[in-house]
Design an enzyme around this catalytic site. Structure first.
Site, PDB file in Angstrom:
ATOM      1  N   GLY A 127       1.016  -1.248  -0.032  1.00 51.02           N
ATOM      2  CA  GLY A 127      -0.173   0.043   0.189  1.00 51.02           C
ATOM      3  C   GLY A 127       0.904   1.283  -0.053  1.00 51.02           C
ATOM      4  N   TYR A 128       1.781   1.295   0.920  1.00 48.96           N
ATOM      5  CA  TYR A 128       2.714   2.456   0.808  1.00 48.96           C
ATOM      6  C   TYR A 128       3.601   2.558  -0.335  1.00 48.96           C
ATOM      7  CZ  TYR A 128       6.490   5.178   2.504  1.00 48.96           C
ATOM      8  OH  TYR A 128       7.685   6.066   2.761  1.00 48.96           O
ATOM      9  N   GLY A 129       4.346   1.234  -0.679  1.00 52.06           N
ATOM     10  CA  GLY A 129       4.882   1.360  -1.897  1.00 52.06           C
ATOM     11  C   GLY A 129       4.100   2.069  -3.251  1.00 52.06           C
ATOM     12  N   THR A 170       1.599   3.957  -3.400  1.00 50.57           N
ATOM     13  CA  THR A 170       1.435   5.656  -3.141  1.00 50.57           C
ATOM     14  C   THR A 170       2.900   6.107  -3.636  1.00 50.57           C
ATOM     15  OG1 THR A 170       2.220   5.635  -0.922  1.00 50.57           O
ATOM     16  CG2 THR A 170      -0.214   5.293  -1.273  1.00 50.57           C
ATOM     17  N   LYS A 171       3.765   5.741  -3.255  1.00 43.23           N
ATOM     18  CA  LYS A 171       5.173   6.130  -3.567  1.00 43.23           C
ATOM     19  C   LYS A 171       5.416   6.019  -5.149  1.00 43.23           C
ATOM     20  CE  LYS A 171       5.830   8.149   0.250  1.00 43.23           C
ATOM     21  NZ  LYS A 171       5.801   9.589   0.364  1.00 43.23           N
TER      22      LYS A 171
END
Length: 288
Positions: A155-157, A159-160
């Site tokens: 999820g974080y990756g 977004t990045k």
């Protein structure tokens, strides 16, 4: 990097300035003579940040998912800057939640996009008229996870990865006005995001079905151990702040700033090593 100027101070908006990288950016830029509008979710955090800055740090309440607050902040900055406009924006606000993608609640996945992507876009759209007045700079906070994402950080990756795409497109779109766009790609940094992520992940795991722990018990244990070790090897947020200062002040800023050996090495590895080999390296490094 140019030294601080004695001329009228340049102004910059830094989002997510309460702690970590955002706070380091605010302090570093203020020390270099910038007037910093520091976006914080709690004004008490902003007051602590502004203490001792001789008025160079101006805290403003800003939740990047709150459109009304964004507009209020832009009106305040516009009133203070007038026709001089805004010389820079540092889109730093972000959150990270870890967990197996198979079981991650969709609202947790969406929350990361709301803050890390939609919030970033909303702030950028709102301040661009002020940036255009001064031919200022747009700085986006990415991550090494944006080009080489670790397991359990999908999820974080994601977004990045999105921020990488936004930076590439926006850089070309804004070129006619001489507005530079720079992407900062930090690796592991000593910030509260790790403890916050660990606490948030623990809460996520509590709400996940029993089969999650059954299927992912070993890798989740390895992930927890890795997260515990990160602060000891991570670099200070001031290193990232230095890259941000260069992006804002340099006559020819870079388009990308990998910060930390892990980010620099990762950016090279993804270009020269096949995916399967890279998967094996990541598993070994993470103890998976």
């Amino acid at each position: 990097m140019p030294a601080p100027s004695s001329a009228a101070p340049r102004t910059v908006l830094v989002t997510g300035a309460s702690t970590g990288i955002g706070a380091a950016c605010a302090r570093t830029l203020a020390a270099r003579g910038w007037r910093v509008f520091a976006g914080v979710r709690k004004l008490a955090d902003g007051e602590a940040l502004a203490a001792g800055s001789e008025g160079r740090i101006i805290p403003l309440q800003l939740d990047v998912t709150n459109r009304d607050q964004i507009q209020s902040v832009v009106r305040e900055i516009s009133a203070q800057c007038g026709e001089a406009g805004l010389q820079g924006v540092v889109n730093n606000a972000g959150i990270a939640l870890a967990g197996p993608l198979e079981f991650m609640p969709l609202d947790a996945f969406q929350r990361q996009f709301d803050v890390n992507v939609l919030g970033l876009v909303a702030v950028t759209q709102a301040v661009l008229p002020l940036i255009r007045k001064s031919r200022g700079r747009v700085v986006l906070m990415g991550s090494n996870s944006g080009f080489m994402c670790e397991p359990f950080l999908a999820g974080y990756g994601a977004t990045k990865h999105a921020v990488e795409a936004i930076a590439d497109s926006l850089r070309i779109e804004l070129r006619p006005w001489g507005i530079e766009v720079a992407l900062i790609e930090p690796g592991a940094i000593k910030t509260p995001i790790w403890s916050k992520s660990r606490e948030a992940a623990e809460q996520l795991f509590v709400g996940m079905p029993p089969e999650c722990e059954k299927l992912y018990a070993a890798p989740i244990s390895a992930l927890r151990k890795m997260v515990e070790k990160i602060p000891s090897s991570a670099i200070p947020p001031e290193r990232v702040a230095g890259a941000v200062a260069h992006a804002l002040e340099s006559r020819r800023p870079r388009t990308r700033y990998p910060v930390g050996l892990d980010s620099i090495a990762g950016s090279l590895l993804v270009r020269i090593i096949p995916d399967r080999w890279l998967d094996w390296i990541i598993r070994k490094v993470m103890g998976l």
